[in-house]
Design a protein around this motif. Structure first.
Motif, mmCIF file in Angstrom:
data_model
loop_
_atom_site.group_PDB
_atom_site.id
_atom_site.type_symbol
_atom_site.label_atom_id
_atom_site.label_comp_id
_atom_site.label_asym_id
_atom_site.label_seq_id
_atom_site.Cartn_x
_atom_site.Cartn_y
_atom_site.Cartn_z
ATOM 1 N N GLU A 134 1.122 -1.268 -0.517
ATOM 2 C CA GLU A 134 -0.279 -0.216 -0.446
ATOM 3 C C GLU A 134 0.427 0.884 -0.537
ATOM 4 O OE1 GLU A 134 -2.920 1.717 2.884
ATOM 5 O OE2 GLU A 134 -3.359 0.045 2.153
ATOM 6 N N SER A 171 2.154 7.301 2.797
ATOM 7 C CA SER A 171 1.324 8.275 3.486
ATOM 8 C C SER A 171 1.341 9.610 2.649
ATOM 9 C CB SER A 171 0.980 8.747 4.997
ATOM 10 O OG SER A 171 1.962 9.268 5.181
ATOM 11 N N LYS A 209 0.012 8.165 -0.929
ATOM 12 C CA LYS A 209 -1.360 8.339 -1.745
ATOM 13 C C LYS A 209 -1.944 10.264 -1.139
ATOM 14 C CE LYS A 209 -2.785 4.844 2.874
ATOM 15 N NZ LYS A 209 -2.524 4.548 3.349
ATOM 16 N N PHE A 230 -4.014 10.205 15.464
ATOM 17 C CA PHE A 230 -4.797 9.115 14.960
ATOM 18 C C PHE A 230 -4.521 9.945 13.249
ATOM 19 C CE2 PHE A 230 -7.744 13.638 15.662
ATOM 20 C CZ PHE A 230 -8.107 13.630 14.264
ATOM 21 N N ALA A 231 -3.525 10.365 12.436
ATOM 22 C CA ALA A 231 -3.461 10.475 11.197
ATOM 23 C C ALA A 231 -1.932 11.240 10.578
ATOM 24 C CB ALA A 231 -4.713 11.181 10.571
ATOM 25 N N LEU A 269 -11.399 4.206 4.805
ATOM 26 C CA LEU A 269 -12.046 2.679 6.728
ATOM 27 C C LEU A 269 -13.914 3.625 6.865
ATOM 28 C CD1 LEU A 269 -9.541 3.133 8.954
ATOM 29 C CD2 LEU A 269 -9.970 1.470 7.928
ATOM 30 N N ASP A 326 -11.714 9.125 5.215
ATOM 31 C CA ASP A 326 -10.906 8.821 6.289
ATOM 32 C C ASP A 326 -10.160 7.429 5.195
ATOM 33 O OD1 ASP A 326 -9.393 7.721 8.062
ATOM 34 O OD2 ASP A 326 -10.815 6.739 9.487
ATOM 35 N N TYR A 327 -8.578 7.872 4.997
ATOM 36 C CA TYR A 327 -7.904 6.720 4.339
ATOM 37 C C TYR A 327 -7.033 6.255 5.247
ATOM 38 C CZ TYR A 327 -10.196 7.641 -0.053
ATOM 39 O OH TYR A 327 -11.510 7.325 -0.671
ATOM 40 N N THR A 328 -7.128 6.224 6.285
ATOM 41 C CA THR A 328 -6.512 6.105 7.603
ATOM 42 C C THR A 328 -5.525 6.786 8.166
ATOM 43 O OG1 THR A 328 -6.194 3.377 7.452
ATOM 44 C CG2 THR A 328 -4.944 3.781 8.987
ATOM 45 N N ASP A 329 -4.025 6.712 7.600
ATOM 46 C CA ASP A 329 -3.311 7.990 7.793
ATOM 47 C C ASP A 329 -3.750 9.300 7.179
ATOM 48 O OD1 ASP A 329 -2.303 6.812 5.529
ATOM 49 O OD2 ASP A 329 -0.581 6.142 6.278
#
Length: 137
Positions: free
Chosen positions: A9, A12, A15, A42-43, A76, A90-93
């Motif tokens: 993947e 960050s 992304k 959280f990010a 997510l 929300d793409y996690t990071d």
């Protein structure tokens, strides 16, 4: 250049580039990238942009989801898609905020995260190839 982690993947910052280019493709207003890695648990990044109508806001969010899906990444969670006033992806990071322009002014997330290194993408930009030094990881 897209850097991939061990599980294939993108990392960050990669992304962020994928998402930013999808946003630019839909001609979003005032694209801002905040590096919140050192001040958030959280990010790593917040991406904030706006659209001139609820339809444009939805089109921007759709473009981001489509481009990320092509890269093998699903969100997510997605909030606010139906109304098209503030869509959060929300793409996690990496957290993407797509606002209807008047609501962006009201919530002013940039002020709330003023301590974060910031990259303002020029309005005439059509593609983003790298992150500035202050914003890159």
């Amino acid at each position: 250049m897209i850097t991939e982690t061990k599980n294939s993947e993108p990392d960050s910052s990669s992304k962020v580039l994928i998402i930013a280019n999808a946003i630019l493709e839909r001609k979003a207003g005032r694209l801002v990238i905040l590096n919140v890695k050192d001040i958030s648990a959280f990010a790593d990044y917040f991406i904030i942009c706006d659209g001139a109508s609820d339809r444009q806001v939805q089109a921007i969010a759709d473009a981001v989801q489509e481009r990320m899906k092509k890269s093998g990444i699903l969100p997510l969670g997605v909030e606010g898609e139906q109304a098209g006033k503030w869509i959060l992806l929300d793409y996690t990071d990496v957290i993407v905020h797509v606002f209807y322009q008047p609501l962006r002014e009201f919530y002013d997330l940039e002020r709330l995260w003023a301590d974060a290194p910031r990259m303002d993408v020029p309005g005439e930009a059509t593609e983003l190839n790298s992150l500035s030094n202050g914003i890159a990881s």
